[in-house]
Design a protein around this motif. Structure first.
Motif, PDB file in Angstrom:
ATOM      1  N   GLY A  29       0.832  -1.288   0.056  1.00 18.70           N
ATOM      2  CA  GLY A  29      -0.031   0.153  -0.008  1.00 18.70           C
ATOM      3  C   GLY A  29       0.868   1.243  -0.111  1.00 18.70           C
ATOM      4  O   GLY A  29       0.295   2.362   0.162  1.00 18.70           O
ATOM      5  N   ARG A  30       2.210   1.126  -0.135  1.00 16.37           N
ATOM      6  CA  ARG A  30       2.863   2.212  -0.129  1.00 16.37           C
ATOM      7  C   ARG A  30       4.210   1.950  -1.125  1.00 16.37           C
ATOM      8  O   ARG A  30       4.309   0.769  -1.639  1.00 16.37           O
ATOM      9  CB  ARG A  30       3.776   2.515   1.210  1.00 16.37           C
ATOM     10  CG  ARG A  30       4.274   1.346   1.575  1.00 16.37           C
ATOM     11  CD  ARG A  30       4.674   1.505   3.214  1.00 16.37           C
ATOM     12  NE  ARG A  30       3.697   1.625   4.068  1.00 16.37           N
ATOM     13  CZ  ARG A  30       3.660   2.295   5.299  1.00 16.37           C
ATOM     14  NH1 ARG A  30       5.184   2.920   5.738  1.00 16.37           N
ATOM     15  NH2 ARG A  30       2.682   2.223   6.168  1.00 16.37           N
ATOM     16  N   PRO A  31       5.026   2.909  -1.503  1.00 15.37           N
ATOM     17  CA  PRO A  31       6.281   2.677  -2.247  1.00 15.37           C
ATOM     18  C   PRO A  31       7.248   1.670  -1.535  1.00 15.37           C
ATOM     19  O   PRO A  31       7.176   1.712  -0.389  1.00 15.37           O
ATOM     20  CB  PRO A  31       7.030   3.878  -2.524  1.00 15.37           C
ATOM     21  CG  PRO A  31       5.845   5.072  -2.233  1.00 15.37           C
ATOM     22  CD  PRO A  31       4.951   4.244  -1.333  1.00 15.37           C
ATOM     23  N   GLN A  32       7.756   0.939  -2.069  1.00 19.12           N
ATOM     24  CA  GLN A  32       8.991  -0.019  -1.595  1.00 19.12           C
ATOM     25  C   GLN A  32      10.314   0.782  -1.533  1.00 19.12           C
ATOM     26  O   GLN A  32      10.506   1.273  -2.243  1.00 19.12           O
ATOM     27  CB  GLN A  32       9.035  -1.280  -2.441  1.00 19.12           C
ATOM     28  CG  GLN A  32       7.823  -2.070  -2.517  1.00 19.12           C
ATOM     29  CD  GLN A  32       8.004  -3.585  -3.061  1.00 19.12           C
ATOM     30  OE1 GLN A  32       9.138  -4.183  -2.967  1.00 19.12           O
ATOM     31  NE2 GLN A  32       7.236  -3.937  -3.686  1.00 19.12           N
ATOM     32  N   GLY A  61       5.285   1.890  -7.042  1.00 14.71           N
ATOM     33  CA  GLY A  61       6.948   1.880  -7.423  1.00 14.71           C
ATOM     34  C   GLY A  61       7.759   1.603  -6.148  1.00 14.71           C
ATOM     35  O   GLY A  61       7.637   1.164  -5.148  1.00 14.71           O
ATOM     36  N   VAL A  62       8.933   2.675  -6.365  1.00 16.67           N
ATOM     37  CA  VAL A  62      10.033   2.518  -5.235  1.00 16.67           C
ATOM     38  C   VAL A  62       9.965   4.107  -4.929  1.00 16.67           C
ATOM     39  O   VAL A  62       9.719   5.049  -5.524  1.00 16.67           O
ATOM     40  CB  VAL A  62      11.246   1.941  -5.536  1.00 16.67           C
ATOM     41  CG1 VAL A  62      11.324   0.518  -5.953  1.00 16.67           C
ATOM     42  CG2 VAL A  62      11.944   2.711  -6.840  1.00 16.67           C
ATOM     43  N   ALA A  63      10.681   4.072  -3.460  1.00 20.39           N
ATOM     44  CA  ALA A  63      11.080   5.540  -3.108  1.00 20.39           C
ATOM     45  C   ALA A  63      12.283   5.633  -2.521  1.00 20.39           C
ATOM     46  O   ALA A  63      13.008   4.294  -1.975  1.00 20.39           O
ATOM     47  CB  ALA A  63      10.056   5.935  -2.176  1.00 20.39           C
ATOM     48  N   ALA A  64      12.916   6.585  -2.257  1.00 29.34           N
ATOM     49  CA  ALA A  64      14.274   6.778  -1.408  1.00 29.34           C
ATOM     50  C   ALA A  64      14.127   6.429  -0.033  1.00 29.34           C
ATOM     51  O   ALA A  64      15.214   5.900   0.617  1.00 29.34           O
ATOM     52  CB  ALA A  64      14.968   7.996  -1.669  1.00 29.34           C
ATOM     53  N   GLU A  65      13.088   6.732   0.422  1.00 24.39           N
ATOM     54  CA  GLU A  65      12.941   6.379   1.879  1.00 24.39           C
ATOM     55  C   GLU A  65      11.427   6.397   2.398  1.00 24.39           C
ATOM     56  O   GLU A  65      10.609   6.869   1.809  1.00 24.39           O
ATOM     57  CB  GLU A  65      13.594   7.599   2.738  1.00 24.39           C
ATOM     58  CG  GLU A  65      13.566   7.485   4.318  1.00 24.39           C
ATOM     59  CD  GLU A  65      14.212   8.394   5.254  1.00 24.39           C
ATOM     60  OE1 GLU A  65      14.257   8.244   6.176  1.00 24.39           O
ATOM     61  OE2 GLU A  65      14.273   9.742   4.505  1.00 24.39           O
ATOM     62  N   ASP A  66      11.184   5.385   3.312  1.00 25.85           N
ATOM     63  CA  ASP A  66       9.851   5.533   3.945  1.00 25.85           C
ATOM     64  C   ASP A  66       9.915   6.119   5.232  1.00 25.85           C
ATOM     65  O   ASP A  66      10.570   5.929   5.967  1.00 25.85           O
ATOM     66  CB  ASP A  66       9.502   3.832   4.359  1.00 25.85           C
ATOM     67  CG  ASP A  66       8.083   3.689   4.754  1.00 25.85           C
ATOM     68  OD1 ASP A  66       7.760   4.250   5.922  1.00 25.85           O
ATOM     69  OD2 ASP A  66       7.596   2.735   4.300  1.00 25.85           O
ATOM     70  N   GLY A  70      11.780   3.984   7.210  1.00 22.45           N
ATOM     71  CA  GLY A  70      13.377   4.085   6.688  1.00 22.45           C
ATOM     72  C   GLY A  70      13.489   3.318   5.333  1.00 22.45           C
ATOM     73  O   GLY A  70      13.141   3.623   4.258  1.00 22.45           O
ATOM     74  N   ALA A  71      13.636   2.119   5.613  1.00 21.72           N
ATOM     75  CA  ALA A  71      13.511   1.017   4.467  1.00 21.72           C
ATOM     76  C   ALA A  71      12.582   0.012   4.975  1.00 21.72           C
ATOM     77  O   ALA A  71      12.273  -0.427   6.038  1.00 21.72           O
ATOM     78  CB  ALA A  71      14.780   0.203   4.365  1.00 21.72           C
ATOM     79  N   ASN A  72      11.704  -0.552   4.100  1.00 16.83           N
ATOM     80  CA  ASN A  72      10.583  -1.531   4.214  1.00 16.83           C
ATOM     81  C   ASN A  72      10.794  -2.696   3.307  1.00 16.83           C
ATOM     82  O   ASN A  72       9.809  -3.757   3.714  1.00 16.83           O
ATOM     83  CB  ASN A  72       9.244  -0.858   4.030  1.00 16.83           C
ATOM     84  CG  ASN A  72       9.051  -0.324   2.744  1.00 16.83           C
ATOM     85  OD1 ASN A  72       9.869  -0.867   1.599  1.00 16.83           O
ATOM     86  ND2 ASN A  72       8.402   0.841   2.394  1.00 16.83           N
TER      87      ASN A  72
END
Length: 217
Positions: A29-32, A61-66, A70-72
């Motif tokens: 439900g969010r970017p990885q 898609g992906v992101a630089a940070e959650d 932080g990372a997920n």
């Protein structure tokens, strides 16, 4: 799409039916935000690229940070399950890590995934633990990376890939997602479908979208 790439409702339902019974589907439900630990540089690049490529099948898609985690999308590699006990910070993420490492070692497993979910039931965190035994070491690195990315993309059944990998090896060493797996992934992230479902009728909605995609314009 060829007929082999268009699984019917029963096949789709099996992908998300647990061995203990019961249907359970969940998607991100969010970017990885990938993070790889314990891998040589080449393996780290391959895993990161595969995670990014498969995540592109979702609208997130992906992101630089959650901002929350932080990372997920975390992948930890070790030569022995016992080695995971020495990974800094991992016992905090996996509180029962000692017992889990013993169980995985005793059963001869070489991989294990832990999912966590948000209030809607969508995936918010996936931790992949890999024990690089002889079987995994024999896999071409692109195949290992792509298969792990695919298996972390949805909450698949624990039986989904026991007999067949989610990826296919082509001539020349090229690796792709098996067409039916790619079709399920694309349909699973249809924005009109829920992020999570316990209703087997959800499989019918997935199969209908796969069939509509196969028919084309």
């Amino acid at each position: 799409m060829t007929p082999a790439a268009a699984p019917g409702e029963a096949r789709v339902r099996a992908f998300f039916t647990r061995s203990g019974g019961g249907y359970r589907f969940a998607r991100w439900g969010r970017p990885q935000v990938p993070a790889i630990f314990g891998a040589a540089p080449e393996a780290e690049r391959a895993l990161t690229e595969a995670l990014r490529a498969v995540a592109a099948l979702s609208p997130h898609g992906v992101a630089a940070e959650d901002r929350e985690l932080g990372a997920n999308a975390l992948v930890f590699l070790a030569e022995r399950w016992a080695d995971l006990r020495e990974v800094r910070g991992l016992p905090r993420l996996v509180p029962d890590l000692d017992r889990l490492a013993d169980v995985l070692g005793a059963t001869g497993a070489n991989q294990y995934r832990i999912f966590d979910f948000d209030g809607r039931g969508a995936i918010r965190l996936c931790i992949t633990l890999l024990c690089v035994d002889d079987d995994l070491a024999r896999l071409p690195l692109p195949a290992l990376a792509l298969s792990q990315a695919a298996m972390g993309m949805l909450l698949w059944s624990d039986r989904a890939f026991l007999s067949e990998s989610p990826v296919a090896l082509l001539e020349g060493g090229r690796v792709i997602l098996r067409p039916e797996i790619a079709a399920v992934l694309r349909a699973a992230y249809d924005p009109e479908l829920p992020d999570a479902s316990l209703d087997p009728a959800h499989a019918a909605a997935l199969a209908a979208r796969i069939g509509a995609e196969g028919e084309g314009p």
